[in-house]
Write an enzyme that holds these catalytic residues in place. Structure first.
Site, PDB file in Angstrom:
ATOM      1  N   LEU A  71       0.910  -1.112   0.028  1.00 24.73           N
ATOM      2  CA  LEU A  71      -0.057   0.083  -0.147  1.00 24.73           C
ATOM      3  C   LEU A  71       1.036   1.352   0.053  1.00 24.73           C
ATOM      4  O   LEU A  71       1.867   1.196   0.631  1.00 24.73           O
ATOM      5  CB  LEU A  71      -0.865  -0.041   1.479  1.00 24.73           C
ATOM      6  CG  LEU A  71      -2.261  -1.021   1.300  1.00 24.73           C
ATOM      7  CD1 LEU A  71      -2.752  -0.805   2.710  1.00 24.73           C
ATOM      8  CD2 LEU A  71      -2.962  -0.649   0.172  1.00 24.73           C
ATOM      9  N   ASP A  72       0.465   2.223  -0.708  1.00 27.29           N
ATOM     10  CA  ASP A  72       1.351   3.417  -0.897  1.00 27.29           C
ATOM     11  C   ASP A  72       1.402   3.866   0.712  1.00 27.29           C
ATOM     12  O   ASP A  72       0.573   3.780   1.507  1.00 27.29           O
ATOM     13  CB  ASP A  72       0.641   4.576  -1.620  1.00 27.29           C
ATOM     14  CG  ASP A  72       0.632   4.310  -3.279  1.00 27.29           C
ATOM     15  OD1 ASP A  72       1.394   3.423  -3.349  1.00 27.29           O
ATOM     16  OD2 ASP A  72      -0.161   4.970  -3.848  1.00 27.29           O
ATOM     17  N   ARG A  73       2.605   4.569   0.997  1.00 25.35           N
ATOM     18  CA  ARG A  73       2.772   5.116   2.378  1.00 25.35           C
ATOM     19  C   ARG A  73       1.687   5.960   3.026  1.00 25.35           C
ATOM     20  O   ARG A  73       1.146   5.791   4.136  1.00 25.35           O
ATOM     21  CB  ARG A  73       4.111   6.034   2.514  1.00 25.35           C
ATOM     22  CG  ARG A  73       4.291   6.649   3.741  1.00 25.35           C
ATOM     23  CD  ARG A  73       5.881   7.221   3.905  1.00 25.35           C
ATOM     24  NE  ARG A  73       6.112   7.516   5.265  1.00 25.35           N
ATOM     25  CZ  ARG A  73       7.361   7.594   5.773  1.00 25.35           C
ATOM     26  NH1 ARG A  73       8.056   7.280   4.940  1.00 25.35           N
ATOM     27  NH2 ARG A  73       7.409   8.184   6.934  1.00 25.35           N
ATOM     28  N   VAL A 117      -1.463   5.647   2.404  1.00 28.54           N
ATOM     29  CA  VAL A 117      -2.735   4.792   2.566  1.00 28.54           C
ATOM     30  C   VAL A 117      -2.756   3.753   3.641  1.00 28.54           C
ATOM     31  O   VAL A 117      -1.872   3.099   3.771  1.00 28.54           O
ATOM     32  CB  VAL A 117      -2.873   4.208   1.068  1.00 28.54           C
ATOM     33  CG1 VAL A 117      -4.162   3.288   1.046  1.00 28.54           C
ATOM     34  CG2 VAL A 117      -2.793   5.099   0.182  1.00 28.54           C
TER      35      VAL A 117
END
Length: 229
Positions: free
Chosen positions: A60-62, A64
């Site tokens: 997951l993107d940081r 998110v």
């Protein structure tokens, strides 16, 4: 980071809530990351000597938050990674976007090209060198006319770099709080949350579904009144 929230654990997998602004794995910042935190938890709980094995199946993107699964054995990691590859590994997201969608539900398809240097992606024409097809399905859960924001449920068909952020912003529905792709709410937390994971258990083959919703705070206040997600 706050205390590790473990949703499910057995000998093969561990499912956790990733808080916002924590990297999925170590990066150049050197900040604490999920892989390291969970390894430390396993090491301490089971008194494991030496380096603990933990497989990163997806990211997951940081900024998110949401639900993630990690593999506790190499066999589980390989089988889950294969499910990701053949698209049997299902991820659903909640997102707050600018404006009102034209359709209540639909499928968005684009070709995306990643710019490694800028760590961003953009929509390009089909056939553009190194571009990849990105596909997602959305459903509008709520539109608030007063603040001109919509809540969408996203079913991700492909897992491209910044896919949800790029596809929505390219249609003038940028995500609230997304500074990289022109979202309103500058300086606010990005309103993108991975709320559901569905996959087959790598050993038992049992269908497993895990769901966790974001805390109703300033970012997610718009979720109030939605009874079913």
């Amino acid at each position: 980071m706050k205390k590790l929230n473990i949703i499910y654990e057995d000998n093969h997998i561990i499912v956790v809530e990733k808080p916002v602004n924590i990297p999925s794995q170590g990066d150049k910042t050197g900040d604490i990351d999920m892989l390291t935190v969970i390894k430390q938890y396993i090491k301490e709980k089971y008194n494991k000597p030496g380096d603990v094995y933990l497989g990163l199946v997806h990211r997951l993107d940081r900024p998110v938050g949401g639900v993630m699964v990690f593999a506790k054995t190499s066999k589980a990691a390989a089988r889950l990674s294969e499910q990701v590859r053949v698209k049997d590994f299902k991820k659903k997201y909640l997102v707050v976007v600018n404006g009102k969608m034209e359709e209540q539900k639909g499928i968005l398809e684009d070709y995306l090209l990643k710019n490694e240097k800028a760590n961003m992606s953009k929509v390009v024409k089909e056939g553009t060198k190194n571009s990849k097809l990105a596909s997602l399905e959305y459903e509008v859960l709520k539109y608030n006319r007063e603040i001109d924001l919509s809540v969408l449920k996203i079913d991700l068909h492909t897992g491209r770099h910044h896919q949800i952020r790029v596809q929505l912003s390219s249609r003038s529905h940028s995500i609230y709080g997304d500074q990289k792709y022109g979202g309103r709410g500058h300086g606010k937390q990005i309103a993108l949350w991975a709320y559901e994971l569905k996959f087959l258990h790598p050993i038992t083959k049992e269908q497993m579904t895990f769901k966790i919703l974001p805390e109703i705070n300033r970012t997610w206040k718009i979720l109030e009144g939605i009874t079913e997600i």
